[in-house]
Design a protein around this motif. Structure first.
Motif, PDB file in Angstrom:
ATOM      1  N   ALA A  18       2.383  37.031 133.404  1.00 11.37           N
ATOM      2  CA  ALA A  18       1.567  36.790 132.212  1.00 11.37           C
ATOM      3  C   ALA A  18       1.393  38.073 131.414  1.00 11.37           C
ATOM      4  O   ALA A  18       1.520  38.084 130.180  1.00 11.37           O
ATOM      5  N   ASP A  19       1.108  39.189 132.102  1.00 16.25           N
ATOM      6  CA  ASP A  19       0.953  40.470 131.405  1.00 16.25           C
ATOM      7  C   ASP A  19       2.274  40.937 130.816  1.00 16.25           C
ATOM      8  O   ASP A  19       2.302  41.533 129.737  1.00 16.25           O
TER       9      ASP A  19
ATOM     10  N   TYR B  77      -6.095  42.674 125.412  1.00 20.50           N
ATOM     11  CA  TYR B  77      -5.031  43.616 125.749  1.00 20.50           C
ATOM     12  C   TYR B  77      -5.018  44.819 124.812  1.00 20.50           C
ATOM     13  O   TYR B  77      -4.906  45.972 125.247  1.00 20.50           O
ATOM     14  N   ALA B  78      -5.120  44.562 123.506  1.00 20.14           N
ATOM     15  CA  ALA B  78      -4.961  45.620 122.503  1.00 20.14           C
ATOM     16  C   ALA B  78      -6.285  46.201 122.025  1.00 20.14           C
ATOM     17  O   ALA B  78      -6.297  47.238 121.359  1.00 20.14           O
ATOM     18  N   GLY B  79      -7.385  45.531 122.330  1.00 25.91           N
ATOM     19  CA  GLY B  79      -8.685  46.029 121.898  1.00 25.91           C
ATOM     20  C   GLY B  79      -9.007  45.710 120.451  1.00 25.91           C
ATOM     21  O   GLY B  79      -9.993  46.220 119.905  1.00 25.91           O
ATOM     22  N   THR B  80      -8.199  44.890 119.824  1.00 24.52           N
ATOM     23  CA  THR B  80      -8.426  44.496 118.442  1.00 24.52           C
ATOM     24  C   THR B  80      -7.717  43.178 118.203  1.00 24.52           C
ATOM     25  O   THR B  80      -6.935  42.718 119.033  1.00 24.52           O
TER      26      THR B  80
ATOM     27  N   VAL C 298       3.485  42.123 122.185  1.00 24.80           N
ATOM     28  CA  VAL C 298       2.972  43.309 121.495  1.00 24.80           C
ATOM     29  C   VAL C 298       4.124  44.208 121.077  1.00 24.80           C
ATOM     30  O   VAL C 298       4.141  44.755 119.963  1.00 24.80           O
ATOM     31  N   LEU C 299       5.100  44.378 121.944  1.00 25.66           N
ATOM     32  CA  LEU C 299       6.271  45.194 121.619  1.00 25.66           C
ATOM     33  C   LEU C 299       7.024  44.596 120.438  1.00 25.66           C
ATOM     34  O   LEU C 299       7.529  45.324 119.569  1.00 25.66           O
TER      35      LEU C 299
ATOM     36  N   PHE D  84      -3.523  32.943 122.935  1.00 24.01           N
ATOM     37  CA  PHE D  84      -2.847  34.210 122.680  1.00 24.01           C
ATOM     38  C   PHE D  84      -3.758  35.142 121.884  1.00 24.01           C
ATOM     39  O   PHE D  84      -3.825  36.346 122.162  1.00 24.01           O
ATOM     40  N   SER D  85      -4.465  34.613 120.892  1.00 22.90           N
ATOM     41  CA  SER D  85      -5.374  35.434 120.094  1.00 22.90           C
ATOM     42  C   SER D  85      -6.434  36.088 120.974  1.00 22.90           C
ATOM     43  O   SER D  85      -6.735  37.282 120.839  1.00 22.90           O
ATOM     44  N   GLU D  86      -6.960  35.317 121.911  1.00 21.85           N
ATOM     45  CA  GLU D  86      -7.974  35.846 122.829  1.00 21.85           C
ATOM     46  C   GLU D  86      -7.395  36.901 123.762  1.00 21.85           C
ATOM     47  O   GLU D  86      -7.971  37.984 123.942  1.00 21.85           O
ATOM     48  N   ARG D  87      -6.229  36.598 124.340  1.00 24.10           N
ATOM     49  CA  ARG D  87      -5.600  37.541 125.260  1.00 24.10           C
ATOM     50  C   ARG D  87      -5.159  38.804 124.527  1.00 24.10           C
ATOM     51  O   ARG D  87      -5.231  39.907 125.071  1.00 24.10           O
ATOM     52  N   PHE D  88      -4.656  38.662 123.302  1.00 21.98           N
ATOM     53  CA  PHE D  88      -4.216  39.814 122.529  1.00 21.98           C
ATOM     54  C   PHE D  88      -5.374  40.771 122.291  1.00 21.98           C
ATOM     55  O   PHE D  88      -5.235  41.989 122.440  1.00 21.98           O
ATOM     56  N   ARG D  89      -6.521  40.237 121.935  1.00 23.29           N
ATOM     57  CA  ARG D  89      -7.696  41.081 121.687  1.00 23.29           C
ATOM     58  C   ARG D  89      -8.090  41.833 122.960  1.00 23.29           C
ATOM     59  O   ARG D  89      -8.444  43.020 122.916  1.00 23.29           O
TER      60      ARG D  89
END
Length: 272
Positions: free
Chosen positions: A170-171, A212-215, A178-179, A205-210
């Protein structure tokens, strides 16, 4: 609209199926450009000014560099002699496989600019020979040589060993998404399209992205575009409109507002 910054492509350069092509040019002036591949270089002789993402650096014999598709650069030789170098085109697929094997810090830390790597010349020579006269196992040898060069550059560039095992599937999928944003931010990107790379629904994905990336996804994408635009404004004489479109913005007014919020000045006020 035509991209005001010249773009070189792997297809136009005739990169073979193995994903690597080695050239040995004699360079005088190469104007600001970017490419859809990774560029791995080693200077053989000569000196030059090397502008990478708006930062002026020096190049001389033995210096090596690895640039990603997210980077832009220009080269101007010094003196009467041209800059002679190994210029190696590596496909995104091949290079990202090597970087993934080194962990997150490797992919995050590009470009790499490494001085005094003269001992790498025999590796570039072998790579060139294997590709010029393919024989049994040449594709495997070529990838192995690229892998060794990437490891050596990463070590010399100070990339830290993450000291962790392989990320969860998943990660790994999220990191691939992100890449993808990091490498394709100039293009039209939507959250829904990038979510498919991570095999997630847009909302999750929007939730996980935030996390992971902090934004948020949109904030991350805009920051990537703004950093690129700022570097272009510093390093080139392109107009604000040209920079706006080169960085992936569709609206000049939106670009101007976002730029002022981020940097405190209008994009027309070029600053270092």
């Amino acid at each position: 609209m035509t991209d005001p910054v010249e773009r070189f492509s792997a297809d136009a350069l005739g990169v073979p199926a193995v994903g690597v092509r080695v050239m040995r040019p004699h360079l005088r002036t190469v104007d600001v450009h970017w490419h859809d591949y990774y560029e791995l270089g080693l200077v053989i002789s000569g000196e030059a000014d090397h502008v990478v993402n708006g930062e002026a650096l020096s190049l001389r014999a033995g210096d090596a560099f690895l640039l990603s598709p997210a980077d832009f650069h220009a080269i101007r030789s010094r003196g009467e002699a041209p800059l002679t170098c190994y210029n190696t085109v590596v496909s995104a697929e091949l290079m990202e496989r090597q970087l993934a094997g080194l962990g997150a810090p490797a992919s995050d830390g590009l470009p790499w600019l490494v001085p005094d790597l003269e001992g790498a010349a025999p590796d570039f020579e072998r790579l060139q020979r294997e590709l010029a006269e393919p024989r049994l196992g040449s594709a495997r040898v070529a990838e192995a040589v690229v892998a060794c060069l990437v490891v050596e550059l990463a070590r010399r560039a100070g990339v830290d060993d993450p000291g962790r095992g392989a990320p969860s599937p998943a990660d790994a999928d999220l990191r691939a998404a992100v890449l993808h944003v990091d490498r394709h931010f100039r293009e039209p990107l939507t959250l829904a399209a990038v979510a498919t790379i991570a095999h997630l629904s847009p909302n999750y994905f929007s939730e996980r992205f935030r996390q992971y990336a902090g934004t948020s996804f949109q904030s991350y994408l805009q920051e990537r575009r703004l950093r690129f635009a700022r570097s272009l404004l510093v390093a080139t004489a392109l107009s604000v409109t040209e920079v706006c479109h080169a960085a992936g913005f569709n609206s000049l007014s939106h670009f101007g507002r976002a730029y002022r919020r981020r940097y405190g000045v209008a994009p027309s006020e070029r600053h270092a």
